[in-house]
Scaffold this motif. Structure first.
Motif, PDB file in Angstrom:
ATOM      1  N   PHE A 109      56.104 -21.969 -20.442  1.00 21.51           N
ATOM      2  CA  PHE A 109      55.508 -22.212 -21.871  1.00 21.51           C
ATOM      3  C   PHE A 109      53.714 -22.048 -20.809  1.00 21.51           C
ATOM      4  CE2 PHE A 109      59.402 -23.835 -23.110  1.00 21.51           C
ATOM      5  CZ  PHE A 109      59.505 -23.051 -24.825  1.00 21.51           C
ATOM      6  N   ASN A 110      52.984 -21.478 -21.258  1.00 20.27           N
ATOM      7  CA  ASN A 110      51.772 -21.193 -19.998  1.00 20.27           C
ATOM      8  C   ASN A 110      51.158 -21.860 -21.516  1.00 20.27           C
ATOM      9  OD1 ASN A 110      52.601 -19.988 -18.148  1.00 20.27           O
ATOM     10  ND2 ASN A 110      53.134 -18.232 -19.441  1.00 20.27           N
ATOM     11  N   GLY A 111      49.521 -22.345 -20.777  1.00 18.40           N
ATOM     12  CA  GLY A 111      48.373 -22.701 -21.439  1.00 18.40           C
ATOM     13  C   GLY A 111      48.653 -23.659 -22.258  1.00 18.40           C
ATOM     14  N   LEU A 112      49.257 -24.690 -21.461  1.00 17.20           N
ATOM     15  CA  LEU A 112      49.833 -26.181 -22.033  1.00 17.20           C
ATOM     16  C   LEU A 112      48.257 -26.809 -21.838  1.00 17.20           C
ATOM     17  CD1 LEU A 112      51.792 -28.814 -22.461  1.00 17.20           C
ATOM     18  CD2 LEU A 112      51.932 -28.871 -20.490  1.00 17.20           C
ATOM     19  N   LEU A 113      48.341 -27.289 -23.689  1.00 22.74           N
ATOM     20  CA  LEU A 113      46.987 -28.166 -23.824  1.00 22.74           C
ATOM     21  C   LEU A 113      46.150 -27.807 -23.751  1.00 22.74           C
ATOM     22  CD1 LEU A 113      47.920 -31.731 -21.761  1.00 22.74           C
ATOM     23  CD2 LEU A 113      48.242 -30.992 -24.623  1.00 22.74           C
ATOM     24  N   GLY A 114      45.937 -26.300 -24.087  1.00 22.44           N
ATOM     25  CA  GLY A 114      44.730 -25.480 -23.717  1.00 22.44           C
ATOM     26  C   GLY A 114      44.138 -25.043 -21.964  1.00 22.44           C
ATOM     27  N   VAL A 115      45.213 -25.470 -21.276  1.00 25.10           N
ATOM     28  CA  VAL A 115      44.332 -25.032 -20.291  1.00 25.10           C
ATOM     29  C   VAL A 115      45.424 -24.106 -19.116  1.00 25.10           C
ATOM     30  CG1 VAL A 115      44.334 -26.253 -17.575  1.00 25.10           C
ATOM     31  CG2 VAL A 115      43.577 -27.703 -19.987  1.00 25.10           C
ATOM     32  N   PRO A 116      44.407 -22.862 -18.521  1.00 28.28           N
ATOM     33  CA  PRO A 116      45.097 -22.183 -19.180  1.00 28.28           C
ATOM     34  C   PRO A 116      46.522 -21.895 -17.598  1.00 28.28           C
ATOM     35  CG  PRO A 116      42.981 -21.644 -19.186  1.00 28.28           C
ATOM     36  CD  PRO A 116      43.333 -22.648 -19.183  1.00 28.28           C
ATOM     37  N   LYS A 117      45.563 -22.674 -16.456  1.00 27.79           N
ATOM     38  CA  LYS A 117      46.950 -22.540 -15.436  1.00 27.79           C
ATOM     39  C   LYS A 117      47.678 -23.436 -15.532  1.00 27.79           C
ATOM     40  CE  LYS A 117      42.817 -21.174 -11.989  1.00 27.79           C
ATOM     41  NZ  LYS A 117      43.041 -21.081 -10.755  1.00 27.79           N
ATOM     42  N   LEU A 118      47.730 -24.759 -15.803  1.00 35.06           N
ATOM     43  CA  LEU A 118      49.082 -25.662 -16.108  1.00 35.06           C
ATOM     44  C   LEU A 118      50.079 -25.078 -17.324  1.00 35.06           C
ATOM     45  CD1 LEU A 118      49.222 -28.642 -15.710  1.00 35.06           C
ATOM     46  CD2 LEU A 118      48.520 -28.988 -17.788  1.00 35.06           C
ATOM     47  N   PHE A 119      51.594 -25.161 -16.914  1.00 36.15           N
ATOM     48  CA  PHE A 119      52.470 -24.711 -17.602  1.00 36.15           C
ATOM     49  C   PHE A 119      53.936 -25.832 -17.988  1.00 36.15           C
ATOM     50  CE2 PHE A 119      53.107 -23.444 -13.857  1.00 36.15           C
ATOM     51  CZ  PHE A 119      54.204 -23.356 -13.208  1.00 36.15           C
ATOM     52  N   VAL A 120      54.506 -26.173 -18.904  1.00 34.51           N
ATOM     53  CA  VAL A 120      56.097 -26.269 -19.146  1.00 34.51           C
ATOM     54  C   VAL A 120      57.034 -24.983 -18.520  1.00 34.51           C
ATOM     55  CG1 VAL A 120      56.869 -27.668 -20.273  1.00 34.51           C
ATOM     56  CG2 VAL A 120      55.062 -27.789 -20.387  1.00 34.51           C
ATOM     57  N   ILE A 149      70.511 -29.546 -17.867  1.00 29.00           N
ATOM     58  CA  ILE A 149      68.526 -29.039 -18.775  1.00 29.00           C
ATOM     59  C   ILE A 149      67.923 -30.118 -18.030  1.00 29.00           C
ATOM     60  CG2 ILE A 149      67.259 -29.500 -20.187  1.00 29.00           C
ATOM     61  CD1 ILE A 149      69.444 -29.478 -22.278  1.00 29.00           C
ATOM     62  N   ILE A 150      66.748 -28.945 -17.581  1.00 33.37           N
ATOM     63  CA  ILE A 150      65.843 -29.105 -16.425  1.00 33.37           C
ATOM     64  C   ILE A 150      63.966 -28.655 -17.135  1.00 33.37           C
ATOM     65  CG2 ILE A 150      64.596 -29.789 -14.193  1.00 33.37           C
ATOM     66  CD1 ILE A 150      67.994 -29.712 -13.371  1.00 33.37           C
ATOM     67  N   PRO A 151      63.961 -30.000 -17.401  1.00 30.25           N
ATOM     68  CA  PRO A 151      62.089 -29.555 -17.378  1.00 30.25           C
ATOM     69  C   PRO A 151      61.231 -29.187 -16.117  1.00 30.25           C
ATOM     70  CG  PRO A 151      62.905 -31.874 -18.572  1.00 30.25           C
ATOM     71  CD  PRO A 151      63.985 -31.689 -18.002  1.00 30.25           C
ATOM     72  N   ASP A 161      50.429 -18.894  -6.318  1.00 30.16           N
ATOM     73  CA  ASP A 161      51.452 -20.001  -6.040  1.00 30.16           C
ATOM     74  C   ASP A 161      51.183 -21.066  -6.593  1.00 30.16           C
ATOM     75  OD1 ASP A 161      51.060 -19.399  -3.255  1.00 30.16           O
ATOM     76  OD2 ASP A 161      49.578 -19.028  -3.360  1.00 30.16           O
ATOM     77  N   SER A 162      52.083 -22.332  -7.393  1.00 27.17           N
ATOM     78  CA  SER A 162      52.343 -22.966  -8.352  1.00 27.17           C
ATOM     79  C   SER A 162      52.710 -23.830  -8.135  1.00 27.17           C
ATOM     80  CB  SER A 162      52.520 -22.719  -9.236  1.00 27.17           C
ATOM     81  OG  SER A 162      54.499 -22.436  -8.874  1.00 27.17           O
ATOM     82  N   LEU A 163      52.313 -25.146  -8.253  1.00 25.16           N
ATOM     83  CA  LEU A 163      53.245 -26.779  -7.579  1.00 25.16           C
ATOM     84  C   LEU A 163      53.729 -26.569  -9.028  1.00 25.16           C
ATOM     85  CD1 LEU A 163      50.577 -27.979  -5.273  1.00 25.16           C
ATOM     86  CD2 LEU A 163      52.531 -27.240  -4.729  1.00 25.16           C
ATOM     87  N   GLN A 164      54.863 -27.670  -9.112  1.00 24.01           N
ATOM     88  CA  GLN A 164      55.689 -28.192 -10.613  1.00 24.01           C
ATOM     89  C   GLN A 164      56.668 -29.185 -10.029  1.00 24.01           C
ATOM     90  OE1 GLN A 164      58.335 -25.341 -11.157  1.00 24.01           O
ATOM     91  NE2 GLN A 164      56.600 -23.442 -10.434  1.00 24.01           N
ATOM     92  N   VAL A 165      56.120 -30.188 -11.043  1.00 21.34           N
ATOM     93  CA  VAL A 165      56.615 -31.524 -10.710  1.00 21.34           C
ATOM     94  C   VAL A 165      57.830 -31.441 -11.239  1.00 21.34           C
ATOM     95  CG1 VAL A 165      56.752 -34.452 -10.925  1.00 21.34           C
ATOM     96  CG2 VAL A 165      54.975 -32.929 -10.382  1.00 21.34           C
ATOM     97  N   LYS A 166      59.477 -31.066 -11.387  1.00 20.36           N
ATOM     98  CA  LYS A 166      60.837 -31.577 -12.296  1.00 20.36           C
ATOM     99  C   LYS A 166      60.972 -32.955 -12.241  1.00 20.36           C
ATOM    100  CE  LYS A 166      61.976 -27.127 -10.081  1.00 20.36           C
ATOM    101  NZ  LYS A 166      60.483 -26.498  -9.621  1.00 20.36           N
ATOM    102  N   VAL A 167      61.834 -33.115 -13.928  1.00 24.28           N
ATOM    103  CA  VAL A 167      62.071 -33.844 -14.160  1.00 24.28           C
ATOM    104  C   VAL A 167      63.755 -34.549 -14.140  1.00 24.28           C
ATOM    105  CG1 VAL A 167      62.303 -35.785 -16.246  1.00 24.28           C
ATOM    106  CG2 VAL A 167      60.424 -34.541 -15.836  1.00 24.28           C
ATOM    107  N   MET A 174      60.985 -34.404  -9.000  1.00 25.96           N
ATOM    108  CA  MET A 174      61.107 -33.766  -7.405  1.00 25.96           C
ATOM    109  C   MET A 174      60.091 -32.569  -7.831  1.00 25.96           C
ATOM    110  SD  MET A 174      64.027 -30.473  -6.991  1.00 25.96           S
ATOM    111  CE  MET A 174      65.053 -31.564  -6.361  1.00 25.96           C
ATOM    112  N   PHE A 175      59.139 -32.270  -6.751  1.00 29.89           N
ATOM    113  CA  PHE A 175      58.326 -31.970  -6.268  1.00 29.89           C
ATOM    114  C   PHE A 175      58.598 -30.689  -5.703  1.00 29.89           C
ATOM    115  CE2 PHE A 175      57.488 -35.958  -6.412  1.00 29.89           C
ATOM    116  CZ  PHE A 175      56.503 -36.426  -7.956  1.00 29.89           C
ATOM    117  N   SER A 176      57.606 -29.440  -5.768  1.00 30.39           N
ATOM    118  CA  SER A 176      58.128 -28.271  -5.459  1.00 30.39           C
ATOM    119  C   SER A 176      57.183 -27.045  -5.136  1.00 30.39           C
ATOM    120  CB  SER A 176      59.488 -27.770  -6.342  1.00 30.39           C
ATOM    121  OG  SER A 176      59.073 -27.337  -7.341  1.00 30.39           O
TER     122      SER A 176
END
Length: 181
Positions: A109-120, A149-151, A161-167, A174-176
């Motif tokens: 899901f792209n554009g989280l909270l109206g921020v184009p580069k933030l995603f879930v 199930i991993i969000p 390039d992206s940085l992600q935090v997995k719960v 987990m940081f990736s």
């Protein structure tokens, strides 16, 4: 011989997994056919802007410290599908030093909270690798197989390039780093 932090086989298997993912990335980028099941794609949705993503996680933060915890390293390869869907596989050493794998499908899901580069990104699939004496560390484990199930929350800091935090449920975060191709 159990997998332990002193076992050189563990490092060799992780290096081999990383090399296989890296070697597969150009092939995925060039071949027009899909490796994910076609029913996962959203019919009529535009094609994704990239073919796939390779991810690497060098660090996991556990909610609760344990002397049994080992260093966790993960390599994952995703294929992108129309409709911001994906499927993939990750190979990793789990928190107890056991070689593990996760095969999954998911949605981004792209554009989280109206921020184009933030995603879930949310994935669901089958996890393998938590064997005795750690089979009770993941729910619904049967002979090393368990559902998962991993969000994740991510930030796309360049077009590739992206940085992600997995719960990871009640275990930790987990940081990736992800690289699109």
């Amino acid at each position: 011989m159990p997998f332990s932090s002193r076992n050189p086989l563990r490092g060799s298997l992780l290096a081999l997994a990383l090399l296989l993912c890296l070697a597969s990335a150009p092939a995925l980028a060039q071949k027009p056919e899909r490796y994910c099941p076609s029913f996962l794609a959203v019919k009529g949705a535009p094609e994704p802007t990239h073919r796939g993503e390779i991810s690497f996680s060098p660090f996991t933060l556990h909610w609760n410290h344990s002397t049994e915890h080992k260093h966790v390293v993960l390599v994952a390869l995703d294929e992108q599908l129309p409709g911001d869907r994906l499927c993939g596989v990750s190979l990793f050493s789990n928190s107890f030093g056991q070689p593990s794998a996760y095969v999954y499908a998911g949605q981004q899901f792209n554009g989280l909270l109206g921020v184009p580069k933030l995603f879930v990104k949310v994935t669901a699939g089958i996890l393998y690798g938590y064997l005795a004496p750690y089979e009770d560390k993941v729910p619904l484990n049967h002979n090393g197989f368990s559902p998962a199930i991993i969000p994740a929350v991510g930030y796309q800091f360049t077009s590739n390039d992206s940085l992600q935090v997995k719960v990871l449920g009640s275990a930790g975060l987990m940081f990736s780093y992800g690289r699109r191709f």
